[in-house]
Motif scaffolding. Sequence first.
Motif, PDB file in Angstrom:
ATOM      1  N   THR A 150       1.292  -1.087   0.042  1.00 10.52           N
ATOM      2  CA  THR A 150       0.167   0.129  -0.081  1.00 10.52           C
ATOM      3  C   THR A 150       0.275   1.346   0.037  1.00 10.52           C
ATOM      4  OG1 THR A 150      -1.553  -1.345   1.604  1.00 10.52           O
ATOM      5  CG2 THR A 150      -1.938   1.216   1.450  1.00 10.52           C
ATOM      6  N   LEU A 151       1.927   1.260   0.803  1.00  8.00           N
ATOM      7  CA  LEU A 151       2.638   2.626   0.855  1.00  8.00           C
ATOM      8  C   LEU A 151       3.489   2.632  -0.663  1.00  8.00           C
ATOM      9  CD1 LEU A 151       3.539   2.630   4.598  1.00  8.00           C
ATOM     10  CD2 LEU A 151       2.068   3.899   3.329  1.00  8.00           C
ATOM     11  N   ALA A 152       4.328   1.461  -0.913  1.00  7.04           N
ATOM     12  CA  ALA A 152       4.085   1.318  -2.216  1.00  7.04           C
ATOM     13  C   ALA A 152       3.840   1.927  -3.305  1.00  7.04           C
ATOM     14  CB  ALA A 152       5.162   0.243  -2.780  1.00  7.04           C
ATOM     15  N   ALA A 153       1.921   1.396  -3.906  1.00  4.42           N
ATOM     16  CA  ALA A 153       1.723   2.422  -4.505  1.00  4.42           C
ATOM     17  C   ALA A 153       1.707   3.791  -3.592  1.00  4.42           C
ATOM     18  CB  ALA A 153       0.687   1.723  -4.498  1.00  4.42           C
ATOM     19  N   THR A 154       1.601   4.556  -2.816  1.00  3.79           N
ATOM     20  CA  THR A 154       1.649   5.685  -2.884  1.00  3.79           C
ATOM     21  C   THR A 154       2.825   6.294  -2.610  1.00  3.79           C
ATOM     22  OG1 THR A 154      -0.020   5.329  -0.551  1.00  3.79           O
ATOM     23  CG2 THR A 154       0.980   7.850  -0.537  1.00  3.79           C
ATOM     24  N   ILE A 155       4.133   5.873  -2.655  1.00  4.00           N
ATOM     25  CA  ILE A 155       5.338   6.182  -2.787  1.00  4.00           C
ATOM     26  C   ILE A 155       5.250   6.448  -4.756  1.00  4.00           C
ATOM     27  CG2 ILE A 155       7.780   5.625  -3.184  1.00  4.00           C
ATOM     28  CD1 ILE A 155       7.274   4.495  -0.731  1.00  4.00           C
ATOM     29  N   ALA A 156       4.785   5.213  -6.078  1.00 10.68           N
ATOM     30  CA  ALA A 156       4.772   5.163  -7.035  1.00 10.68           C
ATOM     31  C   ALA A 156       3.841   6.541  -7.188  1.00 10.68           C
ATOM     32  CB  ALA A 156       4.022   4.173  -7.515  1.00 10.68           C
ATOM     33  N   GLU A 157       3.239   7.100  -6.535  1.00  5.52           N
ATOM     34  CA  GLU A 157       2.240   7.978  -7.342  1.00  5.52           C
ATOM     35  C   GLU A 157       2.387   9.891  -6.708  1.00  5.52           C
ATOM     36  OE1 GLU A 157      -2.202   6.865  -5.421  1.00  5.52           O
ATOM     37  OE2 GLU A 157      -1.895   5.311  -6.887  1.00  5.52           O
ATOM     38  N   ALA A 184       5.408   7.996   3.760  1.00  2.02           N
ATOM     39  CA  ALA A 184       4.442   7.231   2.545  1.00  2.02           C
ATOM     40  C   ALA A 184       3.358   7.592   3.875  1.00  2.02           C
ATOM     41  CB  ALA A 184       5.104   6.339   2.366  1.00  2.02           C
ATOM     42  N   ARG A 185       3.302   7.240   4.597  1.00  2.00           N
ATOM     43  CA  ARG A 185       1.923   6.680   5.441  1.00  2.00           C
ATOM     44  C   ARG A 185       1.035   7.899   5.581  1.00  2.00           C
ATOM     45  NH1 ARG A 185       3.783   5.345  10.189  1.00  2.00           N
ATOM     46  NH2 ARG A 185       2.866   7.082  11.214  1.00  2.00           N
ATOM     47  N   PHE A 186       1.989   9.123   5.444  1.00  2.00           N
ATOM     48  CA  PHE A 186       1.481  10.366   5.994  1.00  2.00           C
ATOM     49  C   PHE A 186       0.573  10.973   4.577  1.00  2.00           C
ATOM     50  CE2 PHE A 186       1.625  15.492   5.883  1.00  2.00           C
ATOM     51  CZ  PHE A 186       0.987  15.482   7.378  1.00  2.00           C
ATOM     52  N   LEU A 187       1.225  10.359   3.642  1.00  2.00           N
ATOM     53  CA  LEU A 187       0.884  10.562   1.816  1.00  2.00           C
ATOM     54  C   LEU A 187      -0.499  10.249   2.259  1.00  2.00           C
ATOM     55  CD1 LEU A 187       4.135  11.862   0.165  1.00  2.00           C
ATOM     56  CD2 LEU A 187       3.203  13.360   0.844  1.00  2.00           C
ATOM     57  N   ALA A 188      -0.437   8.919   2.270  1.00  2.00           N
ATOM     58  CA  ALA A 188      -1.600   8.490   1.636  1.00  2.00           C
ATOM     59  C   ALA A 188      -2.516   8.481   2.684  1.00  2.00           C
ATOM     60  CB  ALA A 188      -1.176   6.930   2.049  1.00  2.00           C
ATOM     61  N   GLU A 189      -2.303   9.065   4.086  1.00  2.00           N
ATOM     62  CA  GLU A 189      -3.378   9.801   4.737  1.00  2.00           C
ATOM     63  C   GLU A 189      -4.080  10.894   4.301  1.00  2.00           C
ATOM     64  OE1 GLU A 189      -2.145   9.293   8.999  1.00  2.00           O
ATOM     65  OE2 GLU A 189      -1.676   7.003   8.631  1.00  2.00           O
ATOM     66  N   LYS A 190      -3.061  11.727   3.547  1.00  2.00           N
ATOM     67  CA  LYS A 190      -3.242  13.064   4.101  1.00  2.00           C
ATOM     68  C   LYS A 190      -4.023  14.141   4.975  1.00  2.00           C
ATOM     69  CE  LYS A 190      -4.406  12.431  -1.365  1.00  2.00           C
ATOM     70  NZ  LYS A 190      -4.210  10.705  -1.376  1.00  2.00           N
ATOM     71  N   PRO A 191      -4.153  13.834   6.243  1.00  2.00           N
ATOM     72  CA  PRO A 191      -4.739  14.551   6.668  1.00  2.00           C
ATOM     73  C   PRO A 191      -4.044  16.346   7.104  1.00  2.00           C
ATOM     74  CG  PRO A 191      -1.546  14.212   7.784  1.00  2.00           C
ATOM     75  CD  PRO A 191      -2.345  13.511   6.664  1.00  2.00           C
ATOM     76  N   SER A 192      -5.373  16.837   7.658  1.00  2.00           N
ATOM     77  CA  SER A 192      -5.004  18.259   7.886  1.00  2.00           C
ATOM     78  C   SER A 192      -4.266  18.319   8.368  1.00  2.00           C
ATOM     79  CB  SER A 192      -6.191  18.901   7.894  1.00  2.00           C
ATOM     80  OG  SER A 192      -7.101  20.039   8.561  1.00  2.00           O
ATOM     81  N   ALA A 193      -3.021  18.477   7.991  1.00  2.00           N
ATOM     82  CA  ALA A 193      -1.799  19.449   8.790  1.00  2.00           C
ATOM     83  C   ALA A 193      -0.608  20.067   7.867  1.00  2.00           C
ATOM     84  CB  ALA A 193      -1.118  17.573   9.462  1.00  2.00           C
ATOM     85  N   PRO A 214      11.860   9.369   8.562  1.00  2.00           N
ATOM     86  CA  PRO A 214      11.396   7.501   7.810  1.00  2.00           C
ATOM     87  C   PRO A 214      10.914   8.206   6.325  1.00  2.00           C
ATOM     88  CG  PRO A 214      11.750   7.365   9.752  1.00  2.00           C
ATOM     89  CD  PRO A 214      11.560   8.698  10.156  1.00  2.00           C
ATOM     90  N   ALA A 215      11.196   7.671   5.179  1.00  2.00           N
ATOM     91  CA  ALA A 215      10.999   7.387   4.127  1.00  2.00           C
ATOM     92  C   ALA A 215       9.279   6.532   3.808  1.00  2.00           C
ATOM     93  CB  ALA A 215      11.327   6.330   3.143  1.00  2.00           C
ATOM     94  N   GLU A 216       9.241   5.346   5.206  1.00  2.00           N
ATOM     95  CA  GLU A 216       7.321   4.866   5.702  1.00  2.00           C
ATOM     96  C   GLU A 216       6.834   5.592   5.925  1.00  2.00           C
ATOM     97  OE1 GLU A 216      10.445   3.050   8.462  1.00  2.00           O
ATOM     98  OE2 GLU A 216      10.697   3.717   6.619  1.00  2.00           O
ATOM     99  N   VAL A 217       7.073   6.855   7.301  1.00  2.00           N
ATOM    100  CA  VAL A 217       6.899   7.450   7.915  1.00  2.00           C
ATOM    101  C   VAL A 217       5.435   8.545   6.460  1.00  2.00           C
ATOM    102  CG1 VAL A 217       6.450   9.085   8.916  1.00  2.00           C
ATOM    103  CG2 VAL A 217       7.081   7.519  10.093  1.00  2.00           C
ATOM    104  N   VAL A 254      18.934  11.657   1.653  1.00  2.00           N
ATOM    105  CA  VAL A 254      18.221  11.323   0.465  1.00  2.00           C
ATOM    106  C   VAL A 254      18.541  10.429  -0.652  1.00  2.00           C
ATOM    107  CG1 VAL A 254      18.912  12.678  -1.936  1.00  2.00           C
ATOM    108  CG2 VAL A 254      18.608  13.970  -0.446  1.00  2.00           C
ATOM    109  N   ASP A 255      19.504   9.685  -0.170  1.00  2.00           N
ATOM    110  CA  ASP A 255      19.627   8.247  -0.663  1.00  2.00           C
ATOM    111  C   ASP A 255      18.501   7.408  -0.076  1.00  2.00           C
ATOM    112  OD1 ASP A 255      21.907   8.971  -1.860  1.00  2.00           O
ATOM    113  OD2 ASP A 255      23.637   8.046  -0.396  1.00  2.00           O
ATOM    114  N   HIS A 256      18.277   7.049   1.487  1.00  2.00           N
ATOM    115  CA  HIS A 256      17.167   6.487   1.889  1.00  2.00           C
ATOM    116  C   HIS A 256      15.856   6.785   1.124  1.00  2.00           C
ATOM    117  CE1 HIS A 256      14.802   5.471   4.695  1.00  2.00           C
ATOM    118  NE2 HIS A 256      13.966   6.486   5.562  1.00  2.00           N
TER     119      HIS A 256
END
Length: 135
Positions: free
Chosen positions: A5-12, A85-94, A80-83, A31-33
Amino acid sequence: MVDATLAATIAETPTIKVYKSPTCGCCALWVDHMREAGFELDVEDTDDMIDVKVDAGLPLQLQSCHTALVGGYVFEGHIPAEVIARFLAEKPSASGLAVPGMPIGSPGMEFGDRVDPYDVLQFDAAGNTSIYESR
């Protein structure tokens, strides 16, 4: 590790604009991470990081070394990248996320097996914060 799920968010995710000092090695490692996780980045080296942070609306108490911008969000420091990605998937009001300072063991700040605990803080335009995740 990034799940499907997060990989899909990253791709988008559109290209992330990253501002960093040209002499900062830990920023280059972050940046490498991010690239290893699959994010596409446009990296700009600048000696004027204060203006970048002020223009992004980043509260002083949340500032770290590099600043990343995407989708109307600000990502500050060694998150961390996965954090992200999760934040971008959730799209919070922040406004975004920040890891103030430079905690040992965060991405780009690896030092052997040492990992100091740290919080990833979510913040709003008024500078209010809450803990998004503890590591």
